[in-house]
Design an enzyme around this catalytic site. Structure first.
Site, PDB file in Angstrom:
ATOM      1  N   LYS A   9       0.827  -1.216   0.000  1.00  0.00           N
ATOM      2  CA  LYS A   9       0.000   0.000   0.000  1.00  0.00           C
ATOM      3  C   LYS A   9       0.859   1.263   0.000  1.00  0.00           C
ATOM      4  O   LYS A   9       0.646   2.171  -0.793  1.00  0.00           O
ATOM      5  CB  LYS A   9      -0.922   0.020   1.239  1.00  0.00           C
ATOM      6  CG  LYS A   9      -1.865  -1.157   1.330  1.00  0.00           C
ATOM      7  CD  LYS A   9      -2.762  -1.077   2.558  1.00  0.00           C
ATOM      8  CE  LYS A   9      -2.033  -1.163   3.883  1.00  0.00           C
ATOM      9  NZ  LYS A   9      -1.385  -2.454   4.138  1.00  0.00           N
ATOM     10  N   ARG A  84      -9.688   0.662   8.578  1.00  0.00           N
ATOM     11  CA  ARG A  84      -9.358  -0.740   8.829  1.00  0.00           C
ATOM     12  C   ARG A  84     -10.452  -1.454   9.612  1.00  0.00           C
ATOM     13  O   ARG A  84     -10.322  -2.653   9.899  1.00  0.00           O
ATOM     14  CB  ARG A  84      -8.066  -0.830   9.640  1.00  0.00           C
ATOM     15  CG  ARG A  84      -6.795  -0.941   8.805  1.00  0.00           C
ATOM     16  CD  ARG A  84      -5.640  -0.849   9.777  1.00  0.00           C
ATOM     17  NE  ARG A  84      -4.458  -1.542   9.389  1.00  0.00           N
ATOM     18  CZ  ARG A  84      -3.349  -0.928   8.949  1.00  0.00           C
ATOM     19  NH1 ARG A  84      -3.332   0.359   8.752  1.00  0.00           N
ATOM     20  NH2 ARG A  84      -2.278  -1.622   8.694  1.00  0.00           N
ATOM     21  N   ARG A 120      11.368  -5.726   4.984  1.00  0.00           N
ATOM     22  CA  ARG A 120      11.094  -4.280   4.801  1.00  0.00           C
ATOM     23  C   ARG A 120      12.053  -3.423   5.622  1.00  0.00           C
ATOM     24  O   ARG A 120      12.354  -3.715   6.765  1.00  0.00           O
ATOM     25  CB  ARG A 120       9.654  -3.984   5.220  1.00  0.00           C
ATOM     26  CG  ARG A 120       9.375  -2.489   5.285  1.00  0.00           C
ATOM     27  CD  ARG A 120       7.914  -2.152   5.286  1.00  0.00           C
ATOM     28  NE  ARG A 120       7.096  -2.950   6.174  1.00  0.00           N
ATOM     29  CZ  ARG A 120       5.767  -2.939   6.134  1.00  0.00           C
ATOM     30  NH1 ARG A 120       5.126  -2.188   5.264  1.00  0.00           N
ATOM     31  NH2 ARG A 120       5.081  -3.691   6.966  1.00  0.00           N
ATOM     32  N   ARG A 153      11.027  -2.073  11.141  1.00  0.00           N
ATOM     33  CA  ARG A 153       9.926  -1.827  12.072  1.00  0.00           C
ATOM     34  C   ARG A 153       9.862  -2.936  13.118  1.00  0.00           C
ATOM     35  O   ARG A 153       9.997  -4.113  12.784  1.00  0.00           O
ATOM     36  CB  ARG A 153       8.596  -1.778  11.296  1.00  0.00           C
ATOM     37  CG  ARG A 153       8.376  -0.469  10.598  1.00  0.00           C
ATOM     38  CD  ARG A 153       7.209  -0.502   9.641  1.00  0.00           C
ATOM     39  NE  ARG A 153       5.978  -1.085  10.163  1.00  0.00           N
ATOM     40  CZ  ARG A 153       4.817  -1.050   9.524  1.00  0.00           C
ATOM     41  NH1 ARG A 153       4.725  -0.453   8.331  1.00  0.00           N
ATOM     42  NH2 ARG A 153       3.742  -1.611  10.036  1.00  0.00           N
ATOM     43  N   ARG A 164      -0.845  -9.390  12.917  1.00  0.00           N
ATOM     44  CA  ARG A 164      -1.399  -8.354  12.045  1.00  0.00           C
ATOM     45  C   ARG A 164      -2.254  -8.986  10.944  1.00  0.00           C
ATOM     46  O   ARG A 164      -3.258  -8.414  10.519  1.00  0.00           O
ATOM     47  CB  ARG A 164      -0.261  -7.514  11.460  1.00  0.00           C
ATOM     48  CG  ARG A 164       0.394  -6.631  12.541  1.00  0.00           C
ATOM     49  CD  ARG A 164       1.745  -6.113  12.133  1.00  0.00           C
ATOM     50  NE  ARG A 164       1.690  -5.287  10.957  1.00  0.00           N
ATOM     51  CZ  ARG A 164       2.727  -5.099  10.124  1.00  0.00           C
ATOM     52  NH1 ARG A 164       3.882  -5.689  10.347  1.00  0.00           N
ATOM     53  NH2 ARG A 164       2.596  -4.321   9.097  1.00  0.00           N
TER      54      ARG A 164
HETATM   55  P1  ADP Z   1       2.174  -1.814   3.176  1.00  0.00           P
HETATM   56  O1  ADP Z   1       2.177  -0.310   3.106  1.00  0.00           O
HETATM   57  O2  ADP Z   1       0.976  -2.430   2.545  1.00  0.00           O
HETATM   58  O3  ADP Z   1       2.390  -2.319   4.573  1.00  0.00           O
HETATM   59  P2  ADP Z   1       4.757  -1.608   1.794  1.00  0.00           P
HETATM   60  O4  ADP Z   1       4.482  -0.722   0.636  1.00  0.00           O
HETATM   61  O5  ADP Z   1       5.483  -1.008   2.957  1.00  0.00           O
HETATM   62  O6  ADP Z   1       3.406  -2.335   2.299  1.00  0.00           O
HETATM   63  O7  ADP Z   1       5.554  -2.873   1.229  1.00  0.00           O
HETATM   64  C1  ADP Z   1       5.976  -3.937   2.100  1.00  0.00           C
HETATM   65  C2  ADP Z   1       7.339  -4.453   1.627  1.00  0.00           C
HETATM   66  O8  ADP Z   1       7.173  -5.108   0.377  1.00  0.00           O
HETATM   67  C3  ADP Z   1       8.386  -3.357   1.421  1.00  0.00           C
HETATM   68  O9  ADP Z   1       9.634  -3.868   1.823  1.00  0.00           O
HETATM   69  C4  ADP Z   1       8.337  -3.111  -0.100  1.00  0.00           C
HETATM   70  O10 ADP Z   1       9.613  -2.686  -0.599  1.00  0.00           O
HETATM   71  C5  ADP Z   1       7.978  -4.485  -0.631  1.00  0.00           C
HETATM   72  N1  ADP Z   1       7.127  -4.435  -1.834  1.00  0.00           N
HETATM   73  C6  ADP Z   1       6.102  -3.575  -2.085  1.00  0.00           C
HETATM   74  N2  ADP Z   1       5.526  -3.849  -3.266  1.00  0.00           N
HETATM   75  C7  ADP Z   1       6.208  -4.903  -3.786  1.00  0.00           C
HETATM   76  C8  ADP Z   1       6.090  -5.664  -4.988  1.00  0.00           C
HETATM   77  N3  ADP Z   1       5.149  -5.382  -5.894  1.00  0.00           N
HETATM   78  N4  ADP Z   1       6.960  -6.685  -5.181  1.00  0.00           N
HETATM   79  C9  ADP Z   1       7.907  -6.974  -4.258  1.00  0.00           C
HETATM   80  N5  ADP Z   1       8.075  -6.304  -3.097  1.00  0.00           N
HETATM   81  C10 ADP Z   1       7.228  -5.278  -2.851  1.00  0.00           C
HETATM   82  P1  AMP Z   2       0.742   0.237   8.960  1.00  0.00           P
HETATM   83  O1  AMP Z   2       1.923   1.154   8.892  1.00  0.00           O
HETATM   84  O2  AMP Z   2      -0.398   0.688   8.099  1.00  0.00           O
HETATM   85  O3  AMP Z   2       1.124  -1.206   8.733  1.00  0.00           O
HETATM   86  O4  AMP Z   2       0.202   0.348  10.458  1.00  0.00           O
HETATM   87  C1  AMP Z   2       1.027  -0.029  11.567  1.00  0.00           C
HETATM   88  C2  AMP Z   2       0.161  -0.216  12.804  1.00  0.00           C
HETATM   89  O5  AMP Z   2      -0.448   1.040  13.167  1.00  0.00           O
HETATM   90  C3  AMP Z   2      -0.992  -1.202  12.676  1.00  0.00           C
HETATM   91  O6  AMP Z   2      -0.613  -2.560  12.867  1.00  0.00           O
HETATM   92  C4  AMP Z   2      -1.923  -0.705  13.798  1.00  0.00           C
HETATM   93  O7  AMP Z   2      -1.455  -1.082  15.089  1.00  0.00           O
HETATM   94  C5  AMP Z   2      -1.764   0.823  13.675  1.00  0.00           C
HETATM   95  N1  AMP Z   2      -2.737   1.371  12.704  1.00  0.00           N
HETATM   96  C6  AMP Z   2      -2.459   2.020  11.541  1.00  0.00           C
HETATM   97  N2  AMP Z   2      -3.593   2.396  10.925  1.00  0.00           N
HETATM   98  C7  AMP Z   2      -4.615   1.967  11.694  1.00  0.00           C
HETATM   99  C8  AMP Z   2      -6.021   2.006  11.593  1.00  0.00           C
HETATM  100  N3  AMP Z   2      -6.637   2.583  10.540  1.00  0.00           N
HETATM  101  N4  AMP Z   2      -6.764   1.443  12.583  1.00  0.00           N
HETATM  102  C9  AMP Z   2      -6.188   0.877  13.646  1.00  0.00           C
HETATM  103  N5  AMP Z   2      -4.858   0.773  13.815  1.00  0.00           N
HETATM  104  C10 AMP Z   2      -4.068   1.315  12.841  1.00  0.00           C
END
Ligand code: ADP
Ligand code: AMP
Length: 209
Positions: A9, A84, A120, A153, A164
């Protein structure tokens, strides 16, 4: 932008926001900023985040609405990681109207999610997202964009990622169905290379406007 934890995302939302000239509003980033600044909100959220649980709705909704009340959000904004829960979706609908949103739903299998989260790395300076294998920085531990240090993280450890995923399947997946019933969901195969995912997301938005 919806999808499981680590579905991509943030990666897609930051690029789409740049292209569209809209702010990228990530509730996860907002909580992490509160944590690193040691705010009261950050302290309240810490235990939930580190345990892989969702932060209670009232805290999330107040924080989000405060952010999107800023002038830079007046022409629209790209939400990443919100809503969420159904209560969050209801609060957004009450603010914007039922169909004022376009939901891009990134579909990625759980085993791929675990692999993505475990590698990540995030930039402390600008929140840029890397992956040790799939998107490594040119110099290990250093952000290509701003030169900031990269970190892993706390909630990307395998056992927390599993929690999660449970929260995603039990609390957030039903929200996708909630939006599907309102006809505003565009589903994208997130298990492709980032450029292909991006093209599919951009096509969703083109259809929506
Ligand atoms: P989210 O915001 O949904 O938690 P991220 O954008 O932070 O996900 O992506 C999670 C991990 O996966 C990061 O390390 C990112 O570099 C990697 N990633 C994101 N999109 C892709 C993809 N299409 N293919 C491979 N790795 C990806
Ligand atoms: P994310 O960076 O989106 O993966 O979010 C990291 C963490 O923040 C999640 O696992 C939750 O603990 C909290 N969080 C982020 N967005 C929300 C949301 N919309 N509702 C509840 N918790 C959230």
């Amino acid at each position: 932008m919806m999808g499981g934890p680590g579905a991509g995302k943030g990666t897609q939302a930051s690029r789409l926001a740049r292209e569209l000239g809209l702010p990228h509003v990530s509730t996860g980033d907002l909580f992490r900023a509160n944590l690193s600044q040691g705010t009261e909100l950050g302290e309240k959220a810490r235990g939930y985040m580190n345990g892989g649980k969702l932060v209670p709705d009232d805290l999330v909704i107040d924080m989000l609405f405060d952010r999107v009340s800023s002038d830079d959000c007046a022409a629209g904004y790209l939400l990443d990681g919100f809503p969420r829960t159904e209560a969050q979706a209801e609060s957004l609908a009450a603010r914007l109207g039922d169909t004022a949103v376009t939901v891009i739903n990134l579909e990625v299998p759980d085993e791929v999610i675990v692999e993505r989260a475990s590698g990540r790395m995030l930039c402390r300076g600008c929140n840029a997202i890397y992956h040790t294998t799939f998107n490594p920085p040119a110099n290990s531990g250093v952000c290509d964009t701003c030169g900031g240090g990269l970190y892993q993280r706390d909630d990307d450890q395998a056992e927390v990622v599993r929690e999660r995923l449970v929260a995603y399947h039990t609390q957030t997946a039903p929200v996708v169905a909630w939006y599907q019933a309102r006809g505003v969901v565009c589903s994208v195969d997130g298990n492709q290379v980032p450029d292909d995912v991006f093209a599919a997301c951009a096509a969703c938005l083109q259809e929506a406007v």
